[in-house]
Each structure stands twice: as structure tokens, then as C-alpha cells.
Design a protein around this motif. Structure first.
Motif, PDB file in Angstrom:
ATOM      1  N   LEU A 121      73.338  45.197 -19.387  1.00 14.46           N
ATOM      2  CA  LEU A 121      72.995  44.569 -20.452  1.00 14.46           C
ATOM      3  C   LEU A 121      73.421  43.229 -20.451  1.00 14.46           C
ATOM      4  O   LEU A 121      72.827  42.193 -21.007  1.00 14.46           O
ATOM      5  CB  LEU A 121      74.102  45.338 -21.580  1.00 14.46           C
ATOM      6  N   ASN A 122      74.544  42.713 -19.688  1.00 15.03           N
ATOM      7  CA  ASN A 122      74.962  41.375 -19.780  1.00 15.03           C
ATOM      8  C   ASN A 122      73.839  40.475 -18.780  1.00 15.03           C
ATOM      9  O   ASN A 122      73.688  39.273 -19.269  1.00 15.03           O
ATOM     10  CB  ASN A 122      76.142  41.190 -18.754  1.00 15.03           C
ATOM     11  N   ASN A 123      73.207  40.988 -17.930  1.00 12.78           N
ATOM     12  CA  ASN A 123      72.011  40.387 -17.297  1.00 12.78           C
ATOM     13  C   ASN A 123      70.863  40.313 -17.829  1.00 12.78           C
ATOM     14  O   ASN A 123      69.611  39.875 -17.405  1.00 12.78           O
ATOM     15  CB  ASN A 123      71.925  40.925 -15.901  1.00 12.78           C
ATOM     16  N   LEU A 124      70.545  41.047 -18.964  1.00 11.97           N
ATOM     17  CA  LEU A 124      69.140  40.890 -19.716  1.00 11.97           C
ATOM     18  C   LEU A 124      68.802  39.458 -20.119  1.00 11.97           C
ATOM     19  O   LEU A 124      67.701  39.182 -19.999  1.00 11.97           O
ATOM     20  CB  LEU A 124      69.296  41.988 -20.897  1.00 11.97           C
ATOM     21  N   ASN A 125      69.686  38.830 -20.700  1.00 12.78           N
ATOM     22  CA  ASN A 125      69.474  37.441 -21.186  1.00 12.78           C
ATOM     23  C   ASN A 125      68.720  36.527 -19.973  1.00 12.78           C
ATOM     24  O   ASN A 125      68.030  35.732 -20.190  1.00 12.78           O
ATOM     25  CB  ASN A 125      70.615  36.780 -22.144  1.00 12.78           C
ATOM     26  N   GLY A 126      69.336  36.587 -18.834  1.00 13.06           N
ATOM     27  CA  GLY A 126      69.128  35.783 -17.981  1.00 13.06           C
ATOM     28  C   GLY A 126      67.659  36.171 -17.012  1.00 13.06           C
ATOM     29  O   GLY A 126      67.308  35.263 -16.304  1.00 13.06           O
TER      30      GLY A 126
END
Length: 175
Positions: free
Chosen positions: A60-65
């Protein structure tokens, strides 16, 4: 100029929402497979659950990047395996193998063509780490060689070679 930025942010948010829905689908539909993989590294139910939670949090934390994810499922399994390996390295402890029920066992033919039960846990424990991972992902979790290559971040031909060697190691261990 500002309209383009707003549109890009809207499209990115829409794409992230799509990935979140796919992750939710993976969590509900493939939880058993996820748990087996996590448990194969931790050999403890609570640690496996923590590993799963950490993996979903990282995803979830890596979705934006991310610009584009071709296969969200394989991307998540890759995160799961690397998170497990990271935890293992931090704990300086070898990963354990999945606990199998007595119903699940490996059978082989002996000279007199009779079946003999063999303890999978002890045999797989004898294999090297990459060999064990490939065999578990291929034969117990049902991934294709291409999927395994993506999960372990290896070339597909490397996975084929390692699987061939792993099966030879397994054959020797059975003898």
C-alpha cells in the motif's frame, strides 16, 4: 498548465484505487496461499500473520510511487517473499518449512513397487534456500516458472536451472 496537473493527479488516484481493489481481492481470494508462503518462512502462526500484514502495508505504501503494475498479484508475492527474506536476515535465523498435516505426504515407489511415506518437512529442510523456495512455489503453491522468476527477481532460465538442480538434490535426498 494546472489543468494537466490536476488531470494527472486524478488519473493517478484512479489507478491507485484500482490497485487497492486488486490487493483487496488478493487478500480475500488468495489468503490461504499467502499464509502458506509466509508460514514457510516463519514457521510460526503469529509471525506469519505479522509478515502478511507488513507485506500488505509495504504494498500500500508503494502504490503512489508506481507508474504501472502489470500483474498486481505477482507484484504482491514478490513483496511478500522479499519481506520474509528481510525479516529472516534481521533475525539471523534460517527460514522454516510449511508444517504439513499427516494427510499431506510425499509418496515414492520403492523397489517392490509399494508406497512408502516420506516426511516432506525433513527432506525439504535438507535443501538449500533457493532450491526450497523454488520447489515450494512451484509444487505446493502452483506458480509457473515465469511467475517464480518474477517473485524471486531472477531470470526465467535461472529458475529453470535452479529447479532442475533442486529436483536432483531432492532425488538424492530421497535415496
Amino acid at each position: 498548465m494546472k489543468e494537466g496537473i490536476v488531470f494527472d493527479k486524478f488519473m493517478k488516484k484512479k489507478q491507485v484505487n484500482t490497485y487497492i481493489k486488486e490487493l483487496e481481492s488478493i487478500a480475500t481470494n488468495e489468503y490461504g496461499k499467502i499464509f502458506h508462503i509466509a508460514y514457510s518462512y516463519t514457521h510460526d502462526k503469529e509471525e506469519a500473520l505479522d509478515l502478511i500484514q507488513d507485506s500488505f502495508q509495504k504494498a500500500l505504501n508503494n502504490l503512489n510511487g508506481r507508474k504501472k503494475i502489470e500483474n498486481v498479484s505477482l507484484w504482491f508475492y514478490k513483496i511478500l517473499v522479499f519481506t520474509a527474506v528481510d525479516k529472516w536476515r534481521k533475525q539471523k535465523r534460517a527460514p522454516s518449512i510449511i508444517q504439513f498435516d499427516e494427510q499431506i505426504s510425499l509418496f515414492s515407489f520403492t523397489d517392490d513397487k509399494a508406497f512408502s511415506k516420506i516426511d516432506i518437512h525433513s527432506i525439504l529442510k535438507q535443501l538449500s534456500s533457493p532450491a526450497r523456495e523454488i520447489i515450494i512455489l512451484k509444487f505446493f503453491e502452483g506458480f509457473t516458472l515465469k511467475d517464480i522468476a518474477n517473485i524471486l527477481d531472477m531470470n526465467e532460465n535461472t529458475v529453470k536451472t535452479k529447479m532442475y538442480r533442486s529436483l536432483n538434490e531432492l532425488r538424492k535426498a530421497l535415496e
